[in-house]
Design an enzyme around this catalytic site. Structure first.
Site, PDB file in Angstrom:
ATOM      1  N   HIS A 181       0.850  -1.196   0.000  1.00  0.00           N
ATOM      2  CA  HIS A 181       0.000   0.000   0.000  1.00  0.00           C
ATOM      3  C   HIS A 181       0.884   1.244   0.000  1.00  0.00           C
ATOM      4  O   HIS A 181       2.036   1.179   0.389  1.00  0.00           O
ATOM      5  CB  HIS A 181      -0.811   0.097   1.299  1.00  0.00           C
ATOM      6  CG  HIS A 181      -1.663  -1.065   1.629  1.00  0.00           C
ATOM      7  ND1 HIS A 181      -3.017  -1.069   1.397  1.00  0.00           N
ATOM      8  CD2 HIS A 181      -1.380  -2.252   2.216  1.00  0.00           C
ATOM      9  CE1 HIS A 181      -3.535  -2.224   1.820  1.00  0.00           C
ATOM     10  NE2 HIS A 181      -2.561  -2.955   2.314  1.00  0.00           N
ATOM     11  N   TYR A 182       0.303   2.388  -0.344  1.00  0.00           N
ATOM     12  CA  TYR A 182       0.893   3.654   0.120  1.00  0.00           C
ATOM     13  C   TYR A 182      -0.020   4.237   1.181  1.00  0.00           C
ATOM     14  O   TYR A 182      -1.209   3.919   1.248  1.00  0.00           O
ATOM     15  CB  TYR A 182       1.203   4.633  -1.013  1.00  0.00           C
ATOM     16  CG  TYR A 182       0.081   5.216  -1.845  1.00  0.00           C
ATOM     17  CD1 TYR A 182      -1.123   5.661  -1.300  1.00  0.00           C
ATOM     18  CD2 TYR A 182       0.270   5.384  -3.221  1.00  0.00           C
ATOM     19  CE1 TYR A 182      -2.110   6.238  -2.091  1.00  0.00           C
ATOM     20  CE2 TYR A 182      -0.716   5.956  -4.023  1.00  0.00           C
ATOM     21  CZ  TYR A 182      -1.904   6.378  -3.441  1.00  0.00           C
ATOM     22  OH  TYR A 182      -2.879   6.949  -4.227  1.00  0.00           O
ATOM     23  N   THR A 183       0.575   5.119   2.023  1.00  0.00           N
ATOM     24  CA  THR A 183      -0.209   5.668   3.133  1.00  0.00           C
ATOM     25  C   THR A 183      -1.210   6.711   2.623  1.00  0.00           C
ATOM     26  O   THR A 183      -2.284   6.866   3.221  1.00  0.00           O
ATOM     27  CB  THR A 183       0.714   6.302   4.190  1.00  0.00           C
ATOM     28  OG1 THR A 183       1.657   7.154   3.526  1.00  0.00           O
ATOM     29  CG2 THR A 183       1.462   5.223   4.964  1.00  0.00           C
TER      30      THR A 183
ATOM     31  N   GLU B  33       2.490  -0.884   4.591  1.00  0.00           N
ATOM     32  CA  GLU B  33       2.168   0.495   4.191  1.00  0.00           C
ATOM     33  C   GLU B  33       3.466   1.230   3.891  1.00  0.00           C
ATOM     34  O   GLU B  33       4.362   1.307   4.735  1.00  0.00           O
ATOM     35  CB  GLU B  33       1.424   1.229   5.320  1.00  0.00           C
ATOM     36  CG  GLU B  33      -0.013   0.795   5.513  1.00  0.00           C
ATOM     37  CD  GLU B  33      -0.983   1.445   4.522  1.00  0.00           C
ATOM     38  OE1 GLU B  33      -0.547   2.298   3.713  1.00  0.00           O
ATOM     39  OE2 GLU B  33      -2.177   1.091   4.564  1.00  0.00           O
TER      40      GLU B  33
ATOM     41  N   ASP C 218      -3.472   2.404  -4.860  1.00  0.00           N
ATOM     42  CA  ASP C 218      -2.139   2.273  -4.272  1.00  0.00           C
ATOM     43  C   ASP C 218      -1.545   0.873  -4.458  1.00  0.00           C
ATOM     44  O   ASP C 218      -2.298  -0.083  -4.570  1.00  0.00           O
ATOM     45  CB  ASP C 218      -2.173   2.651  -2.775  1.00  0.00           C
ATOM     46  CG  ASP C 218      -3.115   1.791  -1.931  1.00  0.00           C
ATOM     47  OD1 ASP C 218      -4.257   1.525  -2.359  1.00  0.00           O
ATOM     48  OD2 ASP C 218      -2.695   1.367  -0.835  1.00  0.00           O
TER      49      ASP C 218
ATOM     50  N   HIS D 139      -2.527  -3.120  -3.413  1.00  0.00           N
ATOM     51  CA  HIS D 139      -3.886  -2.961  -2.891  1.00  0.00           C
ATOM     52  C   HIS D 139      -4.865  -2.794  -4.060  1.00  0.00           C
ATOM     53  O   HIS D 139      -5.975  -3.332  -4.050  1.00  0.00           O
ATOM     54  CB  HIS D 139      -3.938  -1.750  -1.949  1.00  0.00           C
ATOM     55  CG  HIS D 139      -5.150  -1.711  -1.074  1.00  0.00           C
ATOM     56  ND1 HIS D 139      -5.479  -0.628  -0.309  1.00  0.00           N
ATOM     57  CD2 HIS D 139      -6.127  -2.630  -0.858  1.00  0.00           C
ATOM     58  CE1 HIS D 139      -6.610  -0.878   0.339  1.00  0.00           C
ATOM     59  NE2 HIS D 139      -7.029  -2.083   0.023  1.00  0.00           N
TER      60      HIS D 139
HETATM   61 ZN   LIG Z   1      -4.044   0.587   0.549  1.00  0.00          ZN
END
Ligand SMILES: [Zn+2]
Length: 286
Positions: free
Chosen positions: A61-63, A126, A178, A168
């Site tokens: 993921h990215y935050t 993340e 993301d 994600h």
């Molecule tokens: Zn995500």
């Protein structure tokens, strides 16, 4: 204040750029599963993996938040109902928030390869990046190197196959972008993390696009489903198909992300399917 005084992992405090937020005082800490996690900030947001499912997927993921403090607070504060096992900072530091044995809450409504409790089967990572809504910067090399090292360790310890290191957006294409098209999946693959092939070059020609009803669309949907995407086989290039093709392109053919299944997209998908390990192909064909 630095967490170094009570996180149990080895810490290189000289390289520390900025202090991390303190964990909540009464939260029980734990030893990190990864030997390269330098800090533990325990999150209360987790449960048990359903039916004792062992994780065999890594979900990246990215935050997607303007600053790292806000991202950590969101992932580690009771009541937000979100968490992840790991957070990888821009300078490459790795923070663990949930023990790998537990079910962190990062995937939301999602599906992959016929399974829809993605939180139970995955480890969530993340990666700190502001994301599409906040300017979407490049991922620093140092951060990517840390993601690679973290994933390699998890893959080895948990026997995660490369084709189950996913975005994600792959498991929730209608809701999520993301870690996005700037995430260097090819660099990960060069280090043995993730399944990736050189994308076919973009050429001329129409390809399949929104609104088309044809056997070609059906074949496309079948191929995407075989790879793992949650997609209905209808023969109609509907909005959901556009979303899945867009997610596919964000991961595997990043030079043009437009949801149109052009020749390059179709060829890249076929070569991915052809290069799956045989046991995965057998599962996909079921
Ligand atoms: Zn995500």
């Amino acid at each position: 204040m630095s967490l170094g005084s009570f996180a149990s992992a080895g810490i290189d405090s000289k390289r520390r750029a900025a202090p991390l937020p303190r964990p909540i005082a009464d939260m029980k800490t734990f030893s990190p599963d990864s030997s390269i996690a330098s800090d533990v900030i325990p999150s209360p947001n987790y449960g048990e993996r359903n039916k004792g499912r062992l994780p065999d997927m890594i979900l990246l993921h990215y935050t997607g938040m303007p600053d790292v403090e806000g991202a950590i607070a969101q992932l580690c504060t009771a009541g937000t109902d979100v968490s992840a096992h790991y957070i990888v900072l821009e300078d490459g530091r790795i923070v663990q928030c949930v023990p790998e044995a537990k079910r962190a809450w990062h995937a939301g409504v999602a599906s992959w390869a016929g399974e829809d409790d993605i939180n139970s089967c995955s480890i969530g990572v993340e990666i700190v990046n502001r994301g599409h809504d906040w300017g979407y910067p490049e991922y620093p090399l140092r951060q990517i190197a840390a993601v690679i090292a973290l994933c390699r360790g998890i893959m080895l310890r948990r026997n995660v196959p490369s084709h189950r290191v996913l975005a994600h957006s792959d498991v929730a294409p209608s809701r999520k972008k993301d870690p996005g098209e700037k995430f260097p999946w090819h660099s990960l693959a060069n280090s043995g993390v993730g399944h990736w092939v050189q994308p076919a070059p973009i050429g001329r020609g129409e390809g399949l696009k929104s609104g088309t009803i044809s056997d070609g669309v059906r074949d496309l949907q079948q191929a995407l489903a075989r790879y793992g995407y949650g997609i209905a086989i209808s023969g109609k290039y509907d909005a959901a198909t556009t979303e899945v093709v867009t997610a596919f392109q964000r991961h595997f053919r990043t030079t043009r992300v437009d949801g149109v299944a052009d020749h390059s997209t179709l060829v890249t998908l076929q070569s991915l399917l052809a290069s799956l390990p045989s046991e995965a192909a057998a599962v996909a064909a079921r």
